[in-house]
Write an enzyme that holds these catalytic residues in place. Structure first.
Site, mmCIF file in Angstrom:
data_model
loop_
_atom_site.group_PDB
_atom_site.id
_atom_site.type_symbol
_atom_site.label_atom_id
_atom_site.label_comp_id
_atom_site.label_asym_id
_atom_site.label_seq_id
_atom_site.Cartn_x
_atom_site.Cartn_y
_atom_site.Cartn_z
ATOM 1 N N THR A 1 1.862 7.904 13.585
ATOM 2 C CA THR A 1 2.685 8.044 14.784
ATOM 3 C C THR A 1 1.824 8.123 16.045
ATOM 4 O O THR A 1 0.609 8.334 15.969
ATOM 5 C CB THR A 1 3.532 9.328 14.695
ATOM 6 O OG1 THR A 1 2.641 10.454 14.657
ATOM 7 C CG2 THR A 1 4.421 9.338 13.459
ATOM 8 N N GLY B 1 20.994 -7.385 31.443
ATOM 9 C CA GLY B 1 22.280 -6.741 31.694
ATOM 10 C C GLY B 1 23.087 -6.631 30.406
ATOM 11 O O GLY B 1 22.550 -6.400 29.332
ATOM 12 N N THR C 1 2.561 6.987 1.784
ATOM 13 C CA THR C 1 3.561 7.944 2.282
ATOM 14 C C THR C 1 4.470 8.443 1.164
ATOM 15 O O THR C 1 4.819 7.698 0.249
ATOM 16 C CB THR C 1 4.402 7.281 3.388
ATOM 17 O OG1 THR C 1 3.533 6.894 4.452
ATOM 18 C CG2 THR C 1 5.464 8.221 3.916
ATOM 19 N N GLU C 2 4.857 9.716 1.264
ATOM 20 C CA GLU C 2 5.779 10.340 0.309
ATOM 21 C C GLU C 2 6.905 11.044 1.068
ATOM 22 O O GLU C 2 6.808 11.238 2.293
ATOM 23 C CB GLU C 2 5.027 11.329 -0.577
ATOM 24 C CG GLU C 2 3.956 10.683 -1.438
ATOM 25 C CD GLU C 2 3.333 11.649 -2.443
ATOM 26 O OE1 GLU C 2 3.768 12.822 -2.501
ATOM 27 O OE2 GLU C 2 2.407 11.228 -3.162
ATOM 28 N N GLU D 1 2.145 3.582 10.220
ATOM 29 C CA GLU D 1 0.673 3.563 10.204
ATOM 30 C C GLU D 1 0.085 4.577 11.182
ATOM 31 O O GLU D 1 -0.927 4.328 11.843
ATOM 32 C CB GLU D 1 0.134 2.155 10.434
ATOM 33 C CG GLU D 1 0.476 1.231 9.266
ATOM 34 C CD GLU D 1 -0.276 -0.071 9.253
ATOM 35 O OE1 GLU D 1 -1.441 -0.101 9.695
ATOM 36 O OE2 GLU D 1 0.303 -1.073 8.792
ATOM 37 N N PHE E 1 0.864 -1.183 0.000
ATOM 38 C CA PHE E 1 0.000 0.000 0.000
ATOM 39 C C PHE E 1 0.902 1.235 0.000
ATOM 40 O O PHE E 1 1.669 1.434 0.947
ATOM 41 C CB PHE E 1 -0.919 0.010 1.230
ATOM 42 C CG PHE E 1 -2.067 0.972 1.118
ATOM 43 C CD1 PHE E 1 -3.319 0.531 0.732
ATOM 44 C CD2 PHE E 1 -1.901 2.325 1.377
ATOM 45 C CE1 PHE E 1 -4.389 1.409 0.624
ATOM 46 C CE2 PHE E 1 -2.956 3.210 1.272
ATOM 47 C CZ PHE E 1 -4.209 2.755 0.891
#
Length: 385
Positions: free
Chosen positions: A365, A339, A126-127, A363, A123
């Site tokens: 923030t 640790g 976002t750019e 997806e 999908f």
């Protein structure tokens, strides 16, 4: 729990848990190092019906409910978060979007091979300059005869290199803002579709994340998903479902981190006794388990609302927000309990810590989730329940 799991849900959980621990876990650490895409895992998961779980059987899916899906996704994430993110995008965003908004022809052509796991989907929203604010995207789709010409660049696309079918959002009418965004189905190999930079990431290293570049990429008109202007609605609907999936991934990784911490604490001896005997550490483990259970209940509640056909946007954002921040706290505490050993790659908790970091980012923030939640509460002037 909010309700008792059905026998079918328990059977799915048990089956996927067994597969995850025996098959998926075996190569997780190696894939983290080599960045090898988990094709063999995904092929077997397709055969088990895990790649189109919520899609009806007539389209090669399993027809499972959302509760069953998040149980299965959590179990895969327990062993390998890289494999789980591919499963999540495939189910929640790609398959769901084509089933909800696609034509019968699109369902036959694209959904069936996706839901059966024969191919992987992606999908592309976002750019480079449009992440949390998708209205700012600049990718365009211009009508040209009986098709569209797409130009632009997408960034941080999960499975961008390996996907055969990609849902792409693009502006078809600049003047209409979010109502001017449309969605298109683009197949791998289409002239003008170029896989760009493949990111070298902190975590989820066996899941490819790429740029996708569109240079005069022509798609036929019948590949328009929904109607012109439906792109923003398709993306937001997919993200609502996807956010429940991010909660499920977070819970799977957090459970793995808690189990690893408990196992190590019982085995490690200091000052003449197992460190699990020290009250300070026991209280840390108690808090970890409590936070994990709270996240699980938020996930189940959002999933149950979706299964009942009720609005679940606010609850999906709550589940995603709390679970993704919870897993970052839990993996940090699990690493601390180990640790110095937690800081080296011989122990899986180091990988859990890195894999978990992106869950508060992709997806939507944590900051975007808080906007979604507060907007809905203030709009309704009441509690979301």
């Amino acid at each position: 729990m909010l309700h008792k799991l059905t026998n079918e849900q328990l059977m799915i959980q048990s089956m996927v848990r067994d597969f995850s621990r025996k098959v998926v876990a075996a190569t997780a650490a190696e894939r983290d190092q080599t960045k090898e895409f988990p094709w063999d895992n995904l092929k077997k998961m397709g055969e088990l019906g895990l790649m189109g779980m919520m899609i009806p059987p007539e389209y090669e899916g399993q027809g499972a409910d959302t509760i069953s899906y998040v149980l299965a996704l959590s179990e895969i994430a327990y062993s390998c978060a890289s494999t789980a993110v591919v499963m999540s995008v495939q189910n929640s965003i790609v398959c769901n979007s084509i089933y909800e908004f696609g034509t019968e022809i699109q369902r036959e052509k694209f959904l069936k091979p996706l839901a059966s796991g024969k191919i992987i989907g992606a999908f592309a929203l976002t750019e480079p300059d449009a992440g949390s604010d998708p209205v700012r995207q600049s990718t365009s789709a211009v009508k040209d005869g009986d098709g569209y010409i797409i130009n632009g660049e997408k960034r941080f696309i999960t499975s961008g290199k390996n996907a055969e079918t990609i849902i792409v959002t693009a502006k078809t009418d600049e003047s209409k803002m979010h109502k001017g965004i449309s969605a298109f189905i683009v197949q791998k190999g289409t002239p003008g579709l170029i896989v760009g930079n493949i990111e070298d990431k902190m975590g989820l290293r066996a899941s490819d994340t790429t740029d996708l570049i569109f240079e005069n990429c022509r798609v036929p008109g019948e590949n328009l998903l929904g109607k012109e202007g439906d792109g923003f609605k398709i993306a937001m609907t997919g993200l609502d479902s996807g956010r429940i999936g991010i909660a499920a991934q977070s819970i799977g990784v957090a459970q793995a981190a808690l189990d690893a911490a408990v196992k190590y604490a019982k085995k490690r001896k200091q000052f003449g006794q197992s460190i699990s005997k020290f009250q300070g550490l026991r209280w840390i483990i108690a808090d970890m388990a409590t936070e994990l259970e709270a996240a699980r209940q938020l996930m189940f509640f959002a999933a149950s609302l979706k299964d009942r056909g009720e609005k679940y946007t606010t609850q999906a954002s709550m589940a995603k927000l709390f679970a993704s921040e919870m897993v970052n706290r839990l993996t940090a505490k699990a690493l601390q309990i180990h640790g110095g050993y937690g800081f080296i790659k011989d122990y899986p908790v180091e990988r859990f810590y890195r894999d978990a970091r992106v869950f508060t980012i992709y997806e939507g923030t944590s900051e975007i989730q808080r906007i979604v939640i507060s907007n809905n509460i203030l709009k309704d002037n009441r509690s979301p329940r």
